[in-house]
Each structure stands twice: as C-alpha cells, then as structure tokens.
Design a protein around this motif. Structure first.
Motif, PDB file in Angstrom:
ATOM      1  N   ASP A  36    -130.389 -13.087 -96.349  1.00 16.46           N
ATOM      2  CA  ASP A  36    -129.995 -13.808 -97.561  1.00 16.46           C
ATOM      3  C   ASP A  36    -129.061 -13.008 -98.446  1.00 16.46           C
ATOM      4  N   GLY A  37    -128.471 -11.936 -97.926  1.00 12.40           N
ATOM      5  CA  GLY A  37    -127.525 -11.145 -98.693  1.00 12.40           C
ATOM      6  C   GLY A  37    -128.150  -9.967 -99.408  1.00 12.40           C
ATOM      7  N   THR A  38    -129.472  -9.836 -99.320  1.00 18.70           N
ATOM      8  CA  THR A  38    -130.159  -8.689 -99.912  1.00 18.70           C
ATOM      9  C   THR A  38    -130.754  -7.848 -98.786  1.00 18.70           C
ATOM     10  N   PRO A  39    -131.119  -6.603 -99.070  1.00 17.88           N
ATOM     11  CA  PRO A  39    -131.688  -5.761 -98.006  1.00 17.88           C
ATOM     12  C   PRO A  39    -132.869  -6.433 -97.306  1.00 17.88           C
ATOM     13  N   LEU A  40    -132.890  -6.306 -95.999  1.00 16.95           N
ATOM     14  CA  LEU A  40    -133.919  -6.941 -95.173  1.00 16.95           C
ATOM     15  C   LEU A  40    -135.282  -6.327 -95.482  1.00 16.95           C
ATOM     16  N   ASP A  41    -136.268  -7.178 -95.779  1.00 14.95           N
ATOM     17  CA  ASP A  41    -137.563  -6.660 -96.221  1.00 14.95           C
ATOM     18  C   ASP A  41    -138.712  -7.116 -95.337  1.00 14.95           C
ATOM     19  N   VAL A  42    -138.470  -7.195 -94.030  1.00 13.12           N
ATOM     20  CA  VAL A  42    -139.529  -7.559 -93.096  1.00 13.12           C
ATOM     21  C   VAL A  42    -140.631  -6.494 -93.126  1.00 13.12           C
ATOM     22  N   VAL A  43    -141.874  -6.932 -93.246  1.00 13.24           N
ATOM     23  CA  VAL A  43    -143.005  -6.001 -93.315  1.00 13.24           C
ATOM     24  C   VAL A  43    -143.388  -5.538 -91.911  1.00 13.24           C
ATOM     25  N   ILE A  44    -143.616  -4.236 -91.771  1.00 10.77           N
ATOM     26  CA  ILE A  44    -144.125  -3.659 -90.532  1.00 10.77           C
ATOM     27  C   ILE A  44    -145.634  -3.518 -90.671  1.00 10.77           C
ATOM     28  N   TYR A  45    -146.379  -4.177 -89.795  1.00  8.53           N
ATOM     29  CA  TYR A  45    -147.840  -4.081 -89.821  1.00  8.53           C
ATOM     30  C   TYR A  45    -148.285  -3.007 -88.836  1.00  8.53           C
ATOM     31  N   ASN A  46    -148.982  -2.028 -89.363  1.00  5.37           N
ATOM     32  CA  ASN A  46    -149.354  -0.837 -88.602  1.00  5.37           C
ATOM     33  C   ASN A  46    -150.747  -1.041 -88.009  1.00  5.37           C
TER      34      ASN A  46
END
Length: 285
Positions: A36-46
């Motif tokens: 969406d034009g902003t830094p990618l903020d996909v969460v990494i689940y550990n």
C-alpha cells in the motif's frame, strides 16, 4: 568489512558506472505481498524452540534494515507451520535425513503472496558441519527473505560471490549471515518507499495493512519430502530441482529448497543450456 570479491581496478570502475539500485534484480519471479505504499509489516510468528527462537528475531531485525520492511515477531502456536493468511510462520523440528537444511514456502493468489512459512531441519543442524552460528543464521535469514518474495543472487554452491544470505554456497563466512545492499535494493524495487510509483511486485498497490482480512484462513502445511511439494519448476546447474509448485485448495503453493551441500551435489536429470546462473534477475529463480 572486507569484501570477498577481488576485482581489478578496471573492473571496479566498470562496475561503479553500472551499479545503481535498479541493478539488483533477484525477486522470486514476480511474487510479492500486497503493498500500500508504506513499509511492509507482515508479522512473523515464531513457532521455534531452542537456539532458533532468538535467530528469528535477529533475522527479522536484519531485514528491517530495509526501508521497505517493518516486520515484527510474535510468539506463535502453529508448530506444523500451516499456512495462515496474512502472516509468515517459522518452525524447526527434526525432519529427518531428507537432504534439506531449510524450506521456504509461499501461498499465492496470482502473483500475490498471501501466506508463507519457513522450516529449519534440526536433523542436519545438530551435525558438526552445520551446527554453527554461520550456517544457522544464514539459512534462517535466507528462508525469511524468500517469504518476503526474494530469490537468490547466486545459485552455484561452488562459489561464494556475494556478502548476502540470499546465496547458495558451500563455504559461508560470517558476513553471509545477513542481507546485503543488493537485497535491500531489490526490496525497494518491490515495495518502493521513495516515491509513489508502483513497484515490481506482483501484489500491486492498494493492499497491505488497509486490506480487510477478516478471520485468517489456513491451509495445511506441506510434508518434508519432494512428493508433497508438487512438480519441480526450476533446477540447479547440475539438474537438481530446488523449486516446486503444487495446487492446494484453489491456491498455488511454491516451495524453495535449501539443500545440504551433499544433496545439492547429486546430479539431477534436468539439463540447462548454459552454465550456472549468478545474479540472474527476476525471471526464473
């Protein structure tokens, strides 16, 4: 930091004239998360245990050096690493003597990544050759890089031509544990933050965190052997498959394999027309 590349002064000058951010092209085909034009903020689940728990955080921090990535790590409860919409899951286990150190798999809709997971195989990481900081962090870094949509800069196990974890090599060093500037440049092409233009990613604009997610959907994970990964779609220079594709509940699932050095040396039955590919672009990794 001393580069591993030994170049003549003339070669350095030639490279300097050609080197720009646009030169770094090693996207994993055209796969990318919605952006969406902003830094990618996909969460990494550990979902890892032992030594791996901290390594997930280190790898996430290393990728967050890119202005295009603003990931976070949360504790997971998904030990099988099933696909879950909108997130990356990371797991480890003793998957046995199956020839691979790590797997990275993405669930895609068209070219848009909608879920991903990475797995580390303790069977090999508990052996002397691979049970060290460099190998463990390199593979962790590489698999998460694939989950973001990156391919390799170099696919020749007999060389070590970059300072990046996004490389196949049999002789890694400490500087191979992290991304390098080419990786960050490629992410900027895929998820640009410097202007409002579209990136190279297949996810396109209009997605990302403003996209309604609803309840996350899940798909079962894949197994630990090639028969569960689908059909081979790309190969090492010796004909050994390292990328697979299969259909799963209406989605395509693409899997990258990081073979052990021993398994990578096994001759495959597919033959390329040329020599080993290095920094070969975003066409067919």
């Amino acid at each position: 930091m001393v580069s591993k590349k030994i170049l003549t002064i003339g070669a350095v000058s030639a490279l300097a004239m050609l080197a720009t951010a646009a030169d770094a092209r090693h996207q994993w085909r055209k796969y990318a998360w919605a952006w969406d034009g902003t830094p990618l903020d996909v969460v990494i689940y550990n979902n890892t245990s032992g030594d791996w728990v901290s390594r997930v955080g280190v790898a996430s921090s290393d990728w967050n050096v890119s202005a295009s990535i603003n990931g976070s790590v949360s504790n997971g409860n998904n030990p099988n690493c099933d696909f879950v919409t909108g997130q990356i899951d990371v797991c480890n286990d003793d998957y046995g003597s199956v020839g691979w150190l790590g797997l990275a798999s993405i669930q895609i809709n068209g070219n848009e990544i909608v879920a991903g997971w990475s797995k580390m195989n303790d069977y090999y990481f508990n052996q002397q050759r691979y049970n060290n900081d460099v190998w463990r962090q390199l593979v962790m870094c590489q698999e998460i890089g694939h989950n973001y949509g990156l391919g390799h800069q170099n696919e020749n196990f007999n060389t070590n031509t970059t300072d990046s974890c996004m490389e196949y090599t049999s002789t890694p060093t400490a500087i191979d544990k992290t991304p390098d500037q080419h990786d960050y440049d490629q992410l900027e092409r895929m998820y640009p933050t410097s202007n409002g233009g579209g990136g190279d990613g297949g996810g396109g604009n209009g997605g990302g965190k403003d996209k309604p997610r609803g309840k996350p959907a899940s798909l079962p994970s894949l197994g630990k052997t090639p028969d569960s990964w689908g059909r081979p779609i790309d190969y090492l220079p010796n004909g050994k498959p390292y990328m697979y594709e299969r259909e799963l509940n209406g989605y395509r699932v693409i899997t990258h394999v990081t073979w052990t050095i021993e398994a990578a040396a096994e001759q495959g039955d597919h033959h390329h027309g040329g020599g080993p590919r290095q920094h070969s672009g975003d066409l067919h990794f």
